[in-house]
Design an enzyme around this catalytic site. Sequence first.
Site, PDB file in Angstrom:
ATOM      1  N   ARG A  73       0.856  -1.188   0.000  1.00  0.00           N
ATOM      2  CA  ARG A  73       0.000   0.000   0.000  1.00  0.00           C
ATOM      3  C   ARG A  73       0.893   1.238   0.000  1.00  0.00           C
ATOM      4  O   ARG A  73       1.536   1.556   1.003  1.00  0.00           O
ATOM      5  CB  ARG A  73      -0.907  -0.007   1.227  1.00  0.00           C
ATOM      6  N   ARG A  99       1.867  -5.759 -11.057  1.00  0.00           N
ATOM      7  CA  ARG A  99       2.230  -5.176  -9.757  1.00  0.00           C
ATOM      8  C   ARG A  99       2.412  -6.253  -8.684  1.00  0.00           C
ATOM      9  O   ARG A  99       2.979  -5.983  -7.630  1.00  0.00           O
ATOM     10  CB  ARG A  99       1.232  -4.108  -9.308  1.00  0.00           C
ATOM     11  N   HIS A 169       0.639   4.484 -10.444  1.00  0.00           N
ATOM     12  CA  HIS A 169      -0.393   4.765  -9.427  1.00  0.00           C
ATOM     13  C   HIS A 169       0.277   5.415  -8.206  1.00  0.00           C
ATOM     14  O   HIS A 169       0.308   4.842  -7.116  1.00  0.00           O
ATOM     15  CB  HIS A 169      -1.032   3.426  -9.064  1.00  0.00           C
ATOM     16  N   ASP A 213     -12.458   9.820  -6.214  1.00  0.00           N
ATOM     17  CA  ASP A 213     -11.974   8.753  -7.099  1.00  0.00           C
ATOM     18  C   ASP A 213     -12.392   9.141  -8.518  1.00  0.00           C
ATOM     19  O   ASP A 213     -13.530   8.894  -8.922  1.00  0.00           O
ATOM     20  CB  ASP A 213     -12.595   7.410  -6.659  1.00  0.00           C
ATOM     21  N   GLU A 277      -2.328   9.853 -10.431  1.00  0.00           N
ATOM     22  CA  GLU A 277      -1.815   8.743 -11.233  1.00  0.00           C
ATOM     23  C   GLU A 277      -1.772   9.153 -12.704  1.00  0.00           C
ATOM     24  O   GLU A 277      -2.772   9.621 -13.243  1.00  0.00           O
ATOM     25  CB  GLU A 277      -2.731   7.535 -11.051  1.00  0.00           C
TER      26      GLU A 277
HETATM   27  C1  BG6 Z   1      -7.424   3.894  -7.786  1.00  0.00           C
HETATM   28  C2  BG6 Z   1      -8.831   3.550  -8.218  1.00  0.00           C
HETATM   29  O1  BG6 Z   1      -6.644   4.088  -8.928  1.00  0.00           O
HETATM   30  O2  BG6 Z   1      -6.887   2.804  -7.021  1.00  0.00           O
HETATM   31  C3  BG6 Z   1      -9.671   3.263  -6.973  1.00  0.00           C
HETATM   32  O3  BG6 Z   1      -9.370   4.607  -8.997  1.00  0.00           O
HETATM   33  C4  BG6 Z   1      -9.024   2.163  -6.141  1.00  0.00           C
HETATM   34  O4  BG6 Z   1     -10.980   2.901  -7.372  1.00  0.00           O
HETATM   35  C5  BG6 Z   1      -7.588   2.556  -5.838  1.00  0.00           C
HETATM   36  O5  BG6 Z   1      -9.764   1.968  -4.957  1.00  0.00           O
HETATM   37  C6  BG6 Z   1      -6.812   1.527  -5.018  1.00  0.00           C
HETATM   38  O6  BG6 Z   1      -6.806   0.301  -5.658  1.00  0.00           O
HETATM   39  P1  BG6 Z   1      -6.135  -0.957  -4.992  1.00  0.00           P
HETATM   40  O7  BG6 Z   1      -6.515  -2.127  -5.873  1.00  0.00           O
HETATM   41  O8  BG6 Z   1      -4.645  -0.713  -4.986  1.00  0.00           O
HETATM   42  O9  BG6 Z   1      -6.679  -1.066  -3.586  1.00  0.00           O
END
Ligand code: BG6
Length: 305
Positions: A73, A99, A169, A213, A277
Site C-alpha cells: 500500500r 504489480r 499509481h 476517485d 496517477e
Molecule cells: C485507484 C482507483 O486508482 O486505485 C480506486 O481509482 C481504487 O478505485 C484505488 O480503490 C486503489 O486500488 P487498490 O486495488 O490498490 O486497492
Amino acid sequence: MPTTRFARFALPGELEFNPGPGTLGSLHIRNELASATICLQGAQLTAWRPRSAGNPVIWTSPSAQATAGKSLRGGVPVCWPWFGPHATQSTLPAHGFVRGLPWEVCASGRAADGATEVTLAIGDSEQTRAAWPHAFLLELQVRVGATLEMSLVTRNTGLGTFSVSEALHTYFAIGDIAAARVHGLEEVEFLDKTRAGDRRVEHQPIAFDGEIDRVYCNTSGDCTIEDPVLGRRIRISKTDSRSTVVWNPWDEKSRKMGDLGPGRQGEGGWRDMVCVESGNVGSNEVSVLPGALHRMAVRYSVEAL
Ligand code: BG6
C-alpha cells in the site's frame, strides 16, 4: 534469495540490494542528490526523497504488508495491462497482474549529473498468458536524482496487435489532505467513480472533503499538488500519458481497506497521502503493433511554495 542474482547491478555505496521488505527483495539507492527504494515485486518504488526535501515525497503506508502477489500500500504500483477491475473476469486482479509479480533488474548506472539509473523488466510467462494471451516485454526505467523520472515501456514481442491500459499509481506524501489542492485538471471532464461513473467538470482546483476517485481522460498537461502544510508544491509532468486519476479513500473506506496505517496525526494514513496517477486508461488505452513499442514517462519535482 532474490537479491543475489542481481548482485552484478550493484553500484558500491550507491545502489545496494536488500532481502526485505519481508522476502520480496528491494534495491536501495542513495546518491548526492536523493535516496529511493524499489521493491523487486512489481518494480514498485516505495520511497524517493531528494536531498533538498525535508520530507519524503512518495508516501508508503506504515502498515504496508509485504505479501507475495499483492502490491504494497503506497509507493508507485505499476498498473498494466488493464486499470481497475478486469472488464469481464472478476477473478483477475484489479489494476492488472504486473504489480504482484517479481521483476528482473536488467541495467543500472550513474548519470553525469549524479543521478542513479536503473531498469527493471518483466516479460510474458505461462502465468501471464493465462490472464492475458499476449507476448510482451515491459520495462520500468527509473532515474533517481533531484527529480524522479520513470518511463514505462511496453514492447509487443508477439505477432498480433494488442491494447493496454496503464498507470503509474503514485501515492504522494502531503501534510494534510484537507489543506491540499490539486491543480491542472480544471475544465477537464472526469468520470466520478464515487457517483456511479457520472461525467462531470469542475472549474476550480481539486479540494478534498471526502472520498475522491476520478478518472480524467484527454489531459496531457502538468498537474501540481499544492501543500501549504509542508510548504511545497509537487509538480507532475508527463509524456505520452493522456489520462490522470486522482484518488483519496478518506476515513470510512480506508478503515475497510485496513492497510493505510495510523497516520502522522493518529487520524489515519489517508490524511497524509493523495494519489495522482499518470496513465492511459479508458478511451485513452493504447494499441501496440507487433514489434513496436509504446513509452509513457513521468517526471516529479518539488518546489517551495
Ligand atoms: C485507484 C482507483 O486508482 O486505485 C480506486 O481509482 C481504487 O478505485 C484505488 O480503490 C486503489 O486500488 P487498490 O486495488 O490498490 O486497492
